[in-house]
Scaffold this active site. Structure first.
Site, PDB file in Angstrom:
ATOM      1  CG  HIS A 282      40.717  31.582  39.231  1.00 35.69           C
ATOM      2  ND1 HIS A 282      39.998  30.587  39.084  1.00 35.69           N
ATOM      3  CD2 HIS A 282      42.660  30.637  39.603  1.00 35.69           C
ATOM      4  CE1 HIS A 282      40.452  29.437  38.964  1.00 35.69           C
ATOM      5  NE2 HIS A 282      41.497  30.117  39.280  1.00 35.69           N
TER       6      HIS A 282
ATOM      7  CD  GLU B  52      38.658  35.362  36.202  1.00 37.93           C
ATOM      8  OE1 GLU B  52      38.024  34.155  35.414  1.00 37.93           O
ATOM      9  OE2 GLU B  52      39.618  34.954  36.902  1.00 37.93           O
TER      10      GLU B  52
ATOM     11  CB  CYS C 106      36.091  29.107  37.517  1.00 38.57           C
ATOM     12  SG  CYS C 106      36.767  29.821  39.075  1.00 38.57           S
TER      13      CYS C 106
ATOM     14  CB  CYS D 222      36.248  33.719  40.039  1.00 41.31           C
ATOM     15  SG  CYS D 222      37.863  33.031  40.050  1.00 41.31           S
TER      16      CYS D 222
END
Length: 158
Positions: free
Chosen positions: A78, A80, A106, A109
């Site tokens: 992801h 992040e 999410c 993260c």
């Protein structure tokens, strides 16, 4: 001359970073900022040296996995996560920083964000992950939807 606010400026950078994404489902960009300085950026996509999903297909699409579920079934990282990894790789302290992200994080993260010491998240689009939202509330990290930020020109500020 009309200049964007700092929030608009950093969110526009996150949106530009998202354009580097190789994800077939969602393009996400993240920017870590401290004291109005960009520390690291990240976008979602496969690890370095791994074939991109646009070449081999998307496991999540093939298996009809809904957003917000079974994050481990994905070739990519992801945005992040990539921003945090880039900061670590280059020895950049991100404790006390602000995360500008095109999407709400999410739960995976979120756990990384909490332990990295990020103190605020500004995001543009929501994400269906109740656990993430619960952990963010419990952690005390300030979470602000970008739409709630009132644009203020920074013409007289640097």
């Amino acid at each position: 001359m009309v200049r964007p606010s700092w929030e608009e400026y950093f969110m526009e950078i996150a949106e530009l970073v998202a354009k580097r994404s190789t994800c077939l489902r969602r393009q996400v960009g993240a920017v870590l900022v401290k004291e109005k300085n960009v520390l690291a950026t990240g976008y979602n996509g496969t690890p370095a040296g791994i074939t991109h999903c646009d070449k081999v297909g998307c496991i999540r699409q093939e298996q009809n996995i809904p957003s917000g579920q079974r994050h481990e079934l994905c070739r990519g990282l992801h945005a992040e996560q990539n921003a945090i990894i880039q900061a670590a790789k280059h020895g950049t302290n991100i404790g006390g920083s602000i995360l500008y992200c095109t999407h709400q994080p999410c739960s995976i993260c979120t756990k990384m964000i909490i332990n990295a010491g990020i103190t605020k998240i500004i995001y543009r689009d929501g994400y269906p992950d109740e656990l993430s939202q619960q952990m963010l509330v419990e952690s005390g990290i300030e979470v602000v939807p970008f739409e709630q930020i009132k644009p203020v020109s920074d013409e007289t500020k640097s």
